[in-house]
Motif scaffolding. Structure first.
Motif, PDB file in Angstrom:
ATOM      1  N   THR A 670       0.851  -1.191   0.000  1.00 40.82           N
ATOM      2  CA  THR A 670       0.000   0.000   0.000  1.00 40.82           C
ATOM      3  C   THR A 670       0.886   1.241   0.000  1.00 40.82           C
ATOM      4  O   THR A 670       2.077   1.197   0.346  1.00 40.82           O
ATOM      5  N   GLU A 671       0.295   2.361  -0.387  1.00 43.71           N
ATOM      6  CA  GLU A 671       1.041   3.609  -0.478  1.00 43.71           C
ATOM      7  C   GLU A 671       1.552   4.059   0.880  1.00 43.71           C
ATOM      8  O   GLU A 671       2.640   4.620   1.003  1.00 43.71           O
ATOM      9  N   ARG A 672       0.783   3.792   1.929  1.00 41.46           N
ATOM     10  CA  ARG A 672       1.218   4.216   3.258  1.00 41.46           C
ATOM     11  C   ARG A 672       2.406   3.397   3.741  1.00 41.46           C
ATOM     12  O   ARG A 672       3.295   3.924   4.419  1.00 41.46           O
ATOM     13  N   ILE A 673       2.461   2.126   3.415  1.00 37.79           N
ATOM     14  CA  ILE A 673       3.608   1.307   3.798  1.00 37.79           C
ATOM     15  C   ILE A 673       4.870   1.798   3.079  1.00 37.79           C
ATOM     16  O   ILE A 673       5.962   1.871   3.666  1.00 37.79           O
ATOM     17  N   TRP A 674       4.757   2.135   1.793  1.00 32.96           N
ATOM     18  CA  TRP A 674       5.911   2.689   1.077  1.00 32.96           C
ATOM     19  C   TRP A 674       6.350   4.011   1.696  1.00 32.96           C
ATOM     20  O   TRP A 674       7.552   4.273   1.826  1.00 32.96           O
ATOM     21  N   MET A 675       5.390   4.839   2.064  1.00 37.94           N
ATOM     22  CA  MET A 675       5.749   6.114   2.692  1.00 37.94           C
ATOM     23  C   MET A 675       6.466   5.878   4.028  1.00 37.94           C
ATOM     24  O   MET A 675       7.488   6.511   4.325  1.00 37.94           O
TER      25      MET A 675
END
Length: 935
Positions: A670-675
């Motif tokens: 997910t985008e939040r995990i990458w962030m």
């Protein structure tokens, strides 16, 4: 010749025969005035008629004048439009003109009324009424004391008639003058004969004089000794006294001085009551009222005579005897009540009053037992008799007799059960249940007795070896007892509502019987709820109401039953966990959370709460175990992966945290995990790895604005302003609605010394995001920091307030931009525009702080944090205030409440909490840092 001359002499009276002049008035010289009558001017004549005038004009050849409006219909047009048809348009036009005329008239009327009112006010100001001139003097009369009223002199003679005065005077004899002068004199010496008669020597014989000062001192000493003897104290100290001067003065104040009006009212009332008792002598309230009237008038002897006559006339009325006892002293009252019981021996009030007259317990017992002989079925007499007994055995014997005499009294049965041993109490309650099968109090008392007995057993040595499950199983007998009681009451058609049963449960909880409370809830909480849709909402409402009243046990019992019926409701488990966290123990909270994740394994928030509670308790392995179990149930849960990473990172396991992030990017992606992966690398100082992670993330999620923010901040930290500028430009091109991106780009240009470029970026941002308070606030800040002057900043602020009239941030800036004297008025405008904005409320609190109004400032700070608990700056300002003006307890209270609220937002709070240097710091530490930074 002489005779001829004499005959030609003019006649002086010839004017009498001549006509009077036209303007002559007889007697005008003597003050007369002339008048004219009809006879002087002749008879009246009418003028020519219209017909005669017309004939004369016809003979002369003249045409008669015709009035053009003579035969005109006022409703029809004339002149140019006389031949046209009156249509609907004409009617509408007439109505419009009429409305205009009415409006103009109303406008003029308003102006006219205003002018008239002004003229009237001016006239009243110049010539006020007499009552207005003396209004202040009339108000001043309220301050005139009684003494000043009495000293006002009497009005003298107002007839203005001169009275005859007696001008005679007499000479007063000298004997009268001398006698008046010596009338008030006192002799302060004794002559020789008096001294000889009293045993004193004459001054000539003794050579000394009598000392009257010592005589006065001796008299004062004797008076002091007598007063000390009366007060019962010694005079050794000269200060001790038992006389209460304040009480003495208070007793003097009790003397009521009645006015003439009150005396007149009393006389009229006395006549009425006298007529009442004579016309209806058997009416007891009349005698009581007449006696009270005499008591009010201060005639106690007459009051006693009246009430005695009332007792003779109404011997069967208990109120008359009680009033007679009240009006007499203690001894006489005993005699009166002794006579009363001969006439009204069945009156409980009379016997109770007789018992109250006794001073010792033994006499009271004798009176009450005599009363029970006459009235054996009075519950009140039995209760009072039992309360006087000091021995539990005697009280038990009395109650046993009482329940035999009055088997339907629930109070007596319960009192007897409380005095008996547990085994005998069960027998008593069973007997009471058979005697009164419709009493729910007896069933509840039975449950409480069982709970008390089992609690005593389980707390001893026998219960120490039993597990909690075994103890709970033994306690189920209370549930069975209450359930049987509810069924038995229904069988006897006794139906209590849910609300009544819940009140009984709360009463049991308040009296220290939580297990009975829970049993009542289990047996009755589902009553009257036939609709499945209403059950859950009703039970949640019951929990909220019970918790608001502080009845945590009742709320816990209702939640437990609801969870038994609906075990898959996630919000119910969350509610139960919050209740245990606020009012329970850590063990009960762990039990609730373990059951919650068992029944709702897909609820991520419950797994996170369970892990967090283990972590806060210091049991990190248990927290890891909970998260491992949650991975099995929720393998793709973003929140659980991030929670596991945070747990490992804050406990120093950085390699494990990095490995978890790599696995999370593979599993969850997910985008939040990458962030979070990029943020983790940046916090560890691995900027190159962070940039590489961001590049991969942006290829996957090009619309995620936070990735551009982090990338630009890393480039700015590396002094690569061009790369940072490119990152921000790509960010607000991909996400134009993200305000924070525009602000970061503007601050980058401002840091590079390009204020014009910063203004341009913010202007573009305002076009894309209209009516955004953050962009306007940043624009005002750019003007203030660029040195363009306060005028340019104020102009920008005014434009911002026009576009965002309810913005708390802009109004706060506007308040502080004003001079000190104008800030209060500006704050009033801000509160009118947005009264519930927490930023404005906090600003008002700071204004009170600046004005040294500390109590008001503290109240407004508390109001600000209650309005919005998520704003960290409000908590920081309050902490700063309490550090300066409060005590240590108040400072700790602010910190405690802030940690409970756990704020996350506001500009300064986010800057400090997201700084890489402050990673891993607690809410209290962040609060301290923000309070230090706030100016």
């Amino acid at each position: 010749m002489g005779s001829k001359v004499a005959n030609n002499k003019p006649n002086k009276l010839a004017f009498l025969s001549m006509p009077a002049p036209a303007s002559y008035v007889a007697g005008l010289g003597r003050g007369a005035s002339g008048f004219t009558t009809r006879s002087d001017i002749g008879p009246a004549r009418e003028g020519p008629s219209a017909e005669v005038v017309a004939e004369a004009q016809a003979r002369r050849g003249e045409e008669a004048e015709v009035d053009p409006d003579q035969f005109q219909d006022p409703d029809n047009e004339f002149g140019l439009f006389a031949g046209t048809t009156y249509e609907a348009d004409d009617e509408e036009a007439d109505k419009i003109y009429e409305s205009v005329d009415v409006a103009m008239d109303s406008r003029r009327r308003t102006k006219r009324e205003v002018a008239e009112q002004e003229a009237l006010n001016k006239h009243r100001a110049e010539r006020p009424k007499i009552q207005q001139q003396f209004a202040d003097l009339k108000r001043g009369l309220s301050a005139v004391t009684d003494e000043e009223w009495e000293n006002i002199p009497e009005v003298g003679n107002l007839t203005r008639k001169k009275r005859r005065r007696d001008e005679r005077s007499f000479v007063v004899p000298d004997s009268i003058i001398v006698g008046d002068r010596s009338r008030n004199e006192y002799e302060n010496a004794l002559d020789a004969r008096q001294q000889a008669a009293d045993g004193f020597e004459t001054p000539a014989e003794s050579g000394t004089l009598t000392n009257f000062v010592e005589l006065g001192q001796a008299r004062d000493k004797i008076l002091s000794l007598k007063l000390d003897q009366i007060s019962g104290t010694s005079t050794s100290s000269g200060l001790a006294t038992a006389i209460d001067p304040k009480g003495y003065l208070t007793s003097l104040n009790s003397v009521v001085l009645k006015s003439e009006a009150e005396i007149g009212d009393i006389k009229r009332a006395r006549m009425l009551f006298d007529s009442l008792v004579k016309s209806n002598p058997k009416h007891a309230p009349g005698w009581i009222a007449a006696a009270c009237l005499e008591e009010h008038a201060g005639r106690m002897v007459q009051a006693r005579k009246v009430i005695t006559m009332g007792c003779e006339q109404c011997p069967k009325n208990e109120d008359v005897w009680l009033e007679a006892a009240r009006l007499h002293n203690n001894n006489d009252a005993k005699v009166i009540l002794g006579r009363a019981v001969q006439h009204v021996g069945q009156s409980v009030k009379v016997w109770m009053a007789a018992a109250d007259l006794e001073s010792d317990a033994k006499s009271k017992k004798r009176v009450l037992r005599k009363a029970l002989e006459n009235i054996p079925n009075s519950v009140r007499l039995w209760k009072e008799t039992v309360n006087l007994e000091e021995s539990a055995t005697d009280a038990r014997i009395l109650l046993a007799r009482a329940v035999e005499v009055i088997p339907l009294s629930v109070e007596l049965w319960l009192a007897l059960a409380r005095l008996e041993t547990p085994d005998k109490a069960k027998t008593v309650l069973n007997t009471a249940r058979k005697a009164i099968p419709t009493s729910h109090e007896i069933w509840i008392a039975a449950g409480r007795l069982l709970e008390q007995d089992l609690t005593t057993k389980l707390s001893g040595e026998a219960g120490a070896n039993k597990t909690p499950a075994q103890q709970a199983k033994e306690m189920e007998v209370v549930d069975r007892t209450i359930e049987a009681g509810v069924k038995e009451l229904r069988r006897h058609q006794v139906s209590l509502t849910r609300e009544q049963w819940l009140k009984e449960a709360e009463k049991c909880e308040a009296e220290g019987s939580p297990r009975t409370c829970e049993a009542i809830v289990k047996a009755t909480v589902a009553m009257e709820l036939e609709e499945e849709e209403d059950r859950l909402d009703t039970w949640v409402g019951d929990v909220e109401s019970a918790e608001s009243r502080g009845m945590v046990g009742t709320a816990r019992a209702v939640l437990a039953y609801a969870l038994k019926v609906y075990p898959d409701k996630k919000h119910l488990w969350r509610r139960a966990a919050d209740l245990e966290k606020a009012h329970g123990t850590r063990e009960s909270l762990d039990d609730i959370l373990s059951r919650a994740v068992h029944h709702c394994p897909q609820a991520e928030v419950l797994w996170l709460m369970a892990a967090k509670e283990k972590w806060l308790a210091g049991d990190v392995p248990a927290a890891r175990s909970v998260l491992e179990q949650s991975f099995v149930a929720n393998p793709e849960s973003e929140q659980i992966w991030l929670a596991a990473v945070k747990l490992e990172a804050e406990n120093g396991e950085l390699a494990v945290a990095r490995e978890l992030l790599i696995r999370a990017r593979t599993v969850a992606d997910t985008e939040r995990i990458w962030m979070k992966s990029a943020v983790f690398e940046r916090q560890q100082g691995q900027l190159s790895a962070a940039l590489e992670t961001l590049s991969m993330a942006l290829s996957k999620f090009p619309k995620f604005a936070k990735l551009y923010m982090i990338q630009g901040q890393i480039h700015q930290k590396q002094n690569s302003l061009t790369a940072a500028r490119a990152s921000f430009a790509a960010g607000f091109k991909a996400c134009p609605k993200e305000v924070t991106l525009w602000i970061l780009a503007s601050r980058l240009e401002e840091a590079d010394g390009k204020s014009i470029k910063a203004r341009s970026l913010l202007e573009k941002a305002r076009l894309v995001n209209p009516a955004n308070e953050l962009l306007w606030a940043e624009s005002v800040g750019v003007e203030e920091r660029s040195g363009a002057g306060s005028a340019q900043a104020k102009a920008m602020l005014a434009r911002g307030l026009q576009e965002c009239p309810n913005s708390g941030i802009l109004w706060s800036m506007a308040i502080w931009a004003e001079p000190r004297a104008a800030r209060k008025g500006r704050s009033m405008d801000a509160l009118k525009k947005s009264a519930d904005n927490p930023v404005i409320i906090c600003t008002v609190a700071r204004l009170f702080w600046a004005e040294r109004k500390l109590d008001k400032a503290r109240r407004w700070f508390e109001r600000a944090v209650e309005t919005e608990r998520d704003l960290g700056e409000s908590w920081a300002w309050w902490l700063k205030f309490e550090k300066q003006h409060g005590g240590s307890e108040q400072v700790e209270e602010v910190k405690k409440r802030c940690m409970q609220a756990d704020p996350r937002h506001s500009r300064v709070w986010q800057e400090i909490s997201k700084d890489d240097k402050n990673v891993g710091k607690t809410t209290e530490q962040i609060l301290e840092l923000v309070a230090e930074k706030l100016g």
